[in-house]
Write an enzyme that holds these catalytic residues in place. Sequence first.
Site, PDB file in Angstrom:
ATOM      1  N   ASP A  26       0.886  -1.274   0.043  1.00 33.10           N
ATOM      2  CA  ASP A  26       0.090  -0.028  -0.028  1.00 33.10           C
ATOM      3  C   ASP A  26       0.820   1.334  -0.095  1.00 33.10           C
ATOM      4  OD1 ASP A  26      -1.977   1.942   0.465  1.00 33.10           O
ATOM      5  OD2 ASP A  26      -2.254   1.035   2.512  1.00 33.10           O
ATOM      6  N   ASN A  28      -0.423   4.338  -0.715  1.00 36.74           N
ATOM      7  CA  ASN A  28      -1.035   5.671  -0.361  1.00 36.74           C
ATOM      8  C   ASN A  28      -2.013   5.709   0.906  1.00 36.74           C
ATOM      9  OD1 ASN A  28      -3.051   4.339  -0.963  1.00 36.74           O
ATOM     10  ND2 ASN A  28      -3.764   5.438  -2.880  1.00 36.74           N
ATOM     11  N   ASP A  30      -4.313   3.803   1.913  1.00 39.79           N
ATOM     12  CA  ASP A  30      -5.915   3.412   1.920  1.00 39.79           C
ATOM     13  C   ASP A  30      -6.077   1.884   2.339  1.00 39.79           C
ATOM     14  OD1 ASP A  30      -5.118   2.218  -0.258  1.00 39.79           O
ATOM     15  OD2 ASP A  30      -6.503   3.097  -1.517  1.00 39.79           O
ATOM     16  N   ASP A  34      -1.217  -0.917  -4.434  1.00 39.99           N
ATOM     17  CA  ASP A  34      -1.202   0.091  -5.665  1.00 39.99           C
ATOM     18  C   ASP A  34       0.236   0.268  -6.200  1.00 39.99           C
ATOM     19  OD1 ASP A  34       0.182   1.862  -4.100  1.00 39.99           O
ATOM     20  OD2 ASP A  34      -1.646   2.778  -3.098  1.00 39.99           O
ATOM     21  N   ASP A 103      -0.290  -8.838 -17.045  1.00 44.65           N
ATOM     22  CA  ASP A 103      -1.282  -9.902 -17.098  1.00 44.65           C
ATOM     23  C   ASP A 103      -2.079  -9.145 -18.070  1.00 44.65           C
ATOM     24  OD1 ASP A 103      -2.908 -12.020 -16.541  1.00 44.65           O
ATOM     25  OD2 ASP A 103      -2.423 -11.741 -14.286  1.00 44.65           O
ATOM     26  N   ASP A 200      -3.952 -14.126 -20.006  1.00 46.33           N
ATOM     27  CA  ASP A 200      -4.716 -15.001 -19.088  1.00 46.33           C
ATOM     28  C   ASP A 200      -5.947 -16.065 -19.910  1.00 46.33           C
ATOM     29  OD1 ASP A 200      -6.291 -14.982 -16.240  1.00 46.33           O
ATOM     30  OD2 ASP A 200      -7.974 -14.300 -17.500  1.00 46.33           O
ATOM     31  N   GLU A 256      -1.206 -18.613 -19.838  1.00 48.17           N
ATOM     32  CA  GLU A 256      -1.915 -19.699 -18.789  1.00 48.17           C
ATOM     33  C   GLU A 256      -2.883 -20.493 -19.678  1.00 48.17           C
ATOM     34  OE1 GLU A 256      -4.936 -19.372 -15.115  1.00 48.17           O
ATOM     35  OE2 GLU A 256      -5.200 -17.920 -16.696  1.00 48.17           O
ATOM     36  N   HIS A 314      -2.031 -16.166  -6.875  1.00 48.68           N
ATOM     37  CA  HIS A 314      -3.367 -15.528  -6.428  1.00 48.68           C
ATOM     38  C   HIS A 314      -4.285 -16.698  -6.522  1.00 48.68           C
ATOM     39  CE1 HIS A 314      -3.439 -14.950 -10.796  1.00 48.68           C
ATOM     40  NE2 HIS A 314      -4.767 -14.615 -10.514  1.00 48.68           N
ATOM     41  N   ASP A 315      -4.160 -17.638  -7.257  1.00 49.38           N
ATOM     42  CA  ASP A 315      -5.466 -18.623  -7.652  1.00 49.38           C
ATOM     43  C   ASP A 315      -5.180 -19.996  -6.771  1.00 49.38           C
ATOM     44  OD1 ASP A 315      -7.004 -17.068  -9.433  1.00 49.38           O
ATOM     45  OD2 ASP A 315      -5.779 -17.990 -10.882  1.00 49.38           O
TER      46      ASP A 315
HETATM   47  C1  BGC Z   1      -6.729 -15.802 -13.211  1.00 54.62           C
HETATM   48  C2  BGC Z   1      -7.870 -15.842 -12.213  1.00 54.62           C
HETATM   49  C3  BGC Z   1      -9.322 -15.125 -12.964  1.00 54.62           C
HETATM   50  C4  BGC Z   1      -9.516 -16.036 -14.356  1.00 54.62           C
HETATM   51  C5  BGC Z   1     -10.520 -15.276 -15.228  1.00 54.62           C
HETATM   52  C6  BGC Z   1      -7.404 -16.874 -14.278  1.00 54.62           C
HETATM   53  O1  BGC Z   1      -6.846 -17.645 -14.751  1.00 54.62           O
HETATM   54  O2  BGC Z   1      -5.727 -16.314 -12.772  1.00 54.62           O
HETATM   55  O3  BGC Z   1      -7.624 -14.964 -11.051  1.00 54.62           O
HETATM   56  O4  BGC Z   1     -10.085 -15.365 -12.081  1.00 54.62           O
HETATM   57  O5  BGC Z   1      -8.469 -16.293 -14.904  1.00 54.62           O
HETATM   58  O6  BGC Z   1      -9.976 -14.217 -15.699  1.00 54.62           O
END
Ligand code: BGC
Length: 511
Positions: A26, A28, A30, A34, A103, A200, A256, A314-315
């Site tokens: 973070d 700023n 909040d 960011d 991404d 993605d 991906e 993150h998934d």
């Molecule tokens: C991203 C996910 C996203 C999905 C739809 C994925 O592969 O890593 O976080 O929800 O694509 O965009």
Amino acid sequence: MYNSMKRSSWYENTVFYEIYVPSFCDGNGDGTGDLKGVISRIPYLRRLGISGIWLTPFYPSPRVDNGYDISDYRDVDPAFGTLADFDMLLQKAHQAGIRVILDMVLNHTSDHHPWFRESRSSAHSPYRDYYLWEKEIPCNWESFFDGNAWEYDDTAGMYYYHAFSKKQVCLNWSCLQVRRECAEILRFWLDRGVDGFRLDVINFLKTDRSAFGFDNPVENGVMRHIYDKNQKGIYDAIKEISNVVHAYPGKYLLGEIGEDDLYLIKSYVGEGLLDSAFQFNLGSMEKLDVAYVAEQLRRMEAEGVYPTLFFSSHDMRRHFNRLCGKDLVKAELLAVFLLTAKGIPFLYQGEEIPMEDLPVESPRDLRDIQGRYGYEKKLAEGEGEEAAFLYARERSRDYARGMVDWEREKYEDSLVCAYRKLLDIRKSHLSLCMGEYGEIRQQGGLLYYQRIWEKEKIGVYLCFGEGSLTVPYTDVLYEVKDEKGRIRGILRYEQESSWCGAYSLEPSSSE
Ligand code: BGC
């Protein structure tokens, strides 16, 4: 088969670090991450020794799926900063010797995107064909997030297709104008100086409307996604993307690919296609299974796949919880693996300090769309709150998305020094970046492999089980010890393989 000559591209010798922008740092005050926060951590990343960052989406978005629902591809969401912040980030990263890949979500847009607003507004709109409209639901396809993949739109009086949430509307990749627009978006960021893209769910692009004629098979109540991905025409679409990106020398295209089949994954990689693709077969394993790891290494070798190496993102749940059960020795052994096995490492933010999974203890903790939808669905089906929550918790991707607690860097149990040292060793040993495998062996909880480059041969011994190592303690570059002082991991210059007798269930002499 990939050979050593091929691995002269910068990205094959890069250690990437995934930055999930909303929760990295973070800048700023909040309470959420960011771009200014990212800028402030560049000196840290440089000291850590990583050489590339993957930034998750920061574009304007209603953030139904945390930014994977883009409403403007050419700007920065005010919650994350401005385009000027982005340019500054890029400049600072490059000055620090860190490349930046973005991404890019080309499979779908937010339903707030002006293209979609236009598209739904009239059958005569020039944007109508940008999305996939049907008068009747043509097939049984389900979305990955929320039930039926076909949503009725009152304004259009038709159904549109969405592979993810109904707020993430799939683009029609058989429409020439969509392809042109996407090419322009890629050029917009390439012209700003980015080093490449992580595309993605790129094998989901809808390139063939005739596929709507086929229902997906359903087995034991679970849909097998057969016809809604890898469609006819997908390779041409990826070739077009590749042509746009690779017209800029030295840019990197990572995909991906939502598949486990290595042969299929590999088919998307190569000259004129993607430069690499994630392999989830290894990265998303549910339990630490050393035999499975060895098998996957051998399979990737046999298929000629140049691996991507990661255990967290993150998934998925953080591997510190998922695979290590919060055991620091195992976490350090996996760090050695990620930074010495063959492939391109993708570290996930905070794994080096090490961050733990966010607790998801009540329905209030479910923020991710996949978890929230699962909860609502089960309640609507008449399940009790607890059962609905337990179902949703399994599907939720909130675990790894907690704000990184940078105070942890100073904690005694921080692994950051281990990561730094390993990154340093990797940098000064070509066998660890470019080397081929010598032997790959596994016995019980012990994994052993050799990396070889010209005359340099390094042996990596990783003891995940109960035993400890009895390898001759010479020419050691790095060691992992447990709390009892037993040696559990060794990285050493190898003359011959020291495999025989490498492993003992007895306490080693170092105890
Ligand atoms: C991203 C996910 C996203 C999905 C739809 C994925 O592969 O890593 O976080 O929800 O694509 O965009």
